[in-house]
Design a protein around this motif. Structure first.
Motif, PDB file in Angstrom:
ATOM      1  N   SER A 233     -14.765  -4.839  -1.494  1.00 50.85           N
ATOM      2  CA  SER A 233     -13.610  -4.060  -1.948  1.00 50.85           C
ATOM      3  C   SER A 233     -13.983  -3.192  -3.141  1.00 50.85           C
ATOM      4  O   SER A 233     -13.649  -1.998  -3.194  1.00 50.85           O
ATOM      5  N   ASN A 287      -4.261   2.484  -0.109  1.00 51.11           N
ATOM      6  CA  ASN A 287      -4.437   1.165  -0.717  1.00 51.11           C
ATOM      7  C   ASN A 287      -3.599   1.009  -1.980  1.00 51.11           C
ATOM      8  O   ASN A 287      -3.047  -0.068  -2.233  1.00 51.11           O
ATOM      9  N   TRP A 291      -0.584  -1.726  -2.704  1.00 50.59           N
ATOM     10  CA  TRP A 291      -0.733  -2.612  -3.862  1.00 50.59           C
ATOM     11  C   TRP A 291       0.484  -2.538  -4.785  1.00 50.59           C
ATOM     12  O   TRP A 291       0.926  -3.547  -5.331  1.00 50.59           O
ATOM     13  N   SER A 294       4.149  -3.891  -2.205  1.00 48.44           N
ATOM     14  CA  SER A 294       3.636  -4.783  -1.172  1.00 48.44           C
ATOM     15  C   SER A 294       4.730  -5.295  -0.242  1.00 48.44           C
ATOM     16  O   SER A 294       4.439  -5.768   0.859  1.00 48.44           O
TER      17      SER A 294
END
Length: 532
Positions: A233, A287, A291, A294
């Motif tokens: 990641s 992403n 984040w 969520s």
């Protein structure tokens, strides 16, 4: 009187069988607990168990065999074991016995529990290192247990052959054995060490150098521990951030180069750079949004998923157009005139992805995508991103058609173009030779080495421009190192594009300072383009 004798003999036999362990009941008794790992209990009880004489027990082979001869047994119709005489002789150990006990049976795979902490197993202490944990579905739900004698059998020069018949075509299978955990709690892991797999189409043939519990994992996958997932990641996010930064710098350089010499090759590179910028920027945004929010995707996540899909398709399209442009440069060199060349390329490079994502967007493809992961500790986790929605019923079909199939065609075509470049460079290098004086051979060799380095740099640069690192996606199904290589190379595509831009800039200045000198073959390939 005869009936009385028969009844007495039967009662005595029933009493003996009740006192002794029946081989068919060993698994049931060993899995009831008792503080001993059930695999160890199985090995101990099978030495003294008694095969049933009332009902046929064809799936439990328990008999004495001659160790000087090879043996082949068949516990079930779908399982066959061939043991060489060398393995049977080693199973005797230091004890000289005329016969050794051979046990072969099948056990339900549900008895084999994955260990929460996978260390070096007791069953195979000779293993040097632990490979990534293998996961998959056990073929037929049955595990083939094979043991012989009283001594451990491992590192055999003549391998034991185990055959697993199957009737499902197209399934990928891997031969594995059960490696016990250090916890001594009956848990363990599936490992491939010492076993080779051969799929004949109708059966899996396993060749193993030891005796153990064997199975075939259908469609096995590599699991990944938490530390590797976190490392990948970080590599992805940092690499994408660097790519965004360097693609912006590359765009500025291309704009300056176009003002100096408006060549079509620079224009194609610039469009590809824009596509890479959109790809890495959209990936980071998808992403980041998941984040921050969520709980729900919403229409913003759908738009971001569409943007990411569009950027990926645009990157593939312009990578393919780079290969097409290279084809025109190297093959159709003479009498080539394309009116509004860049405009027509743009209609394909940007129009095809736009049309595709519009159709997918109308169909409701995009949304939050959730990928369920299970690590080697058997812990479940989820990775989410704004992409194609996991709830869309035909998500796999759309991804295979628009991404996998399209990318495969692009990689095959551009690989041919790169091979053509290598052939051209090799031909130009051979044709440039001549007779030189003895005093100048050092200078000639130095020039040849310099040209060789330039040609290698050209091939490596073109490999990135043509998107060949995307072809490494197939290695992610093979090993953990393949996942790392693919992640590093593709997350840093913007950096590689910047290096290619710098190479073009240096070449431009070199041509300006020495315009009279002849160009090398690699320089010609880097800078040749078309006029309007």
């Amino acid at each position: 009187m005869m009936w009385v004798t028969f009844i007495l003999v039967t009662l005595v036999w029933l009493f003996q069988t009740q006192a002794a362990d029946l081989c068919e009941n060993v698994i049931h008794k060993c899995t009831q607990g008792g503080g001993v790992p059930w695999t160890k209990c199985f090995k101990n009880r099978t030495e003294t168990c008694v095969p049933s004489k009332i009902r046929s027990a064809q799936n439990f082979i328990h008999r004495k065999v001659d160790p000087s001869q090879e043996v082949e047994v068949r516990p079930t119709f779908n399982h066959r074991v061939h043991i060489p005489s060398s393995a049977l002789q080693r199973s005797r150990g230091s004890v000289s016995e005329e016969e050794v006990l051979l046990v072969a049976t099948v056990i339900k795979s549900t008895f084999f529990k994955l260990s929460p902490s996978l260390g070096r197993g007791k069953g195979r202490g000779f293993l040097p290192t632990q490979p990534p944990h293998r996961q998959g579905t056990v073929l037929g739900g049955l595990v083939l247990a094979v043991r012989a004698g009283n001594s451990r059998v491992e590192n055999l020069s003549e391998h034991i052959i185990l055959t697993f018949q199957h009737n499902k075509q197209g399934e990928d299978g891997t031969c594995v054995f059960w490696q016990e955990s250090e916890l001594e709690d009956g848990t363990g892991r599936w490992s491939t060490n010492g076993c080779d797999t051969n799929d004949t189409g109708a059966e899996f043939v396993c060749s193993c150098d030891h005796l153990s519990f064997f199975a075939v994992l259908v469609n096995p996958v590599l699991s990944m521990d938490k530390s590797n997932a976190v490392n990948l990641s970080y590599i992805t996010y940092i690499g994408s951030a660097l790519s965004v930064f360097f693609t912006v710098i590359s765009l500025i350089i291309y704009i300056c180069l176009l003002r100096q010499r408006p060549e079509k090759a620079i224009g194609v590179h610039m469009h590809l750079t824009v596509a890479l910028l959109c790809l890495h920027l959209s990936f980071l945004l998808c992403n980041l949004w998941v984040w921050l929010f969520s709980e729900g995707g919403g229409w913003v996540c759908q738009v971001l998923g569409l943007f990411l899909h569009w950027s990926l398709l645009a990157t593939f399209s312009w990578v393919a157009l780079e290969g097409f442009h290279l084809y025109l440069l190297l093959v159709r060199v003479f009498n080539v005139y394309v009116r509004r060349y860049l405009l027509k390329l743009s209609l394909v490079g940007w129009g095809l992805p736009t049309l595709t994502v519009v159709i997918c967007g109308i169909s409701g493809v995009y949304g939050k995508y959730s990928l369920e992961l299970r690590d080697e500790n058997n812990h479940n986790s989820a990775v989410e991103i704004c992409w194609m929605s996991s709830q869309f019923p035909h998500r796999l079909l759309v991804s295979y058609i628009t991404i996998v199939a399209f990318l495969s065609l692009v990689i095959m075509y551009n690989s041919c173009m790169l091979g053509l470049v290598v052939f051209k460079l090799w031909g130009l290098g051979r044709g440039g030779g001549g007779t030189e004086s003895t005093g100048g051979w050092k200078k000639v060799n130095r020039e040849k080495r310099s040209k060789l380095w330039k040609d290698c740099a050209t091939v490596l640069g073109l490999s990135c421009v043509l998107g060949l690192p995307w072809g490494l996606a197939s290695t992610t199904y093979v090993s953990l190192s393949g996942i790392y290589v693919f992640t590093i190379l593709n997350s840093l595509q913007g950096v590689f594009m910047f290096l290619w831009t710098v190479a073009l800039t240096c070449k431009s200045r070199s041509d300006y300072n020495s315009s009279v000198k002849d160009q090398s073959s690699s320089q010609k390939i880097m800078t040749t383009s078309f006029n309007n």
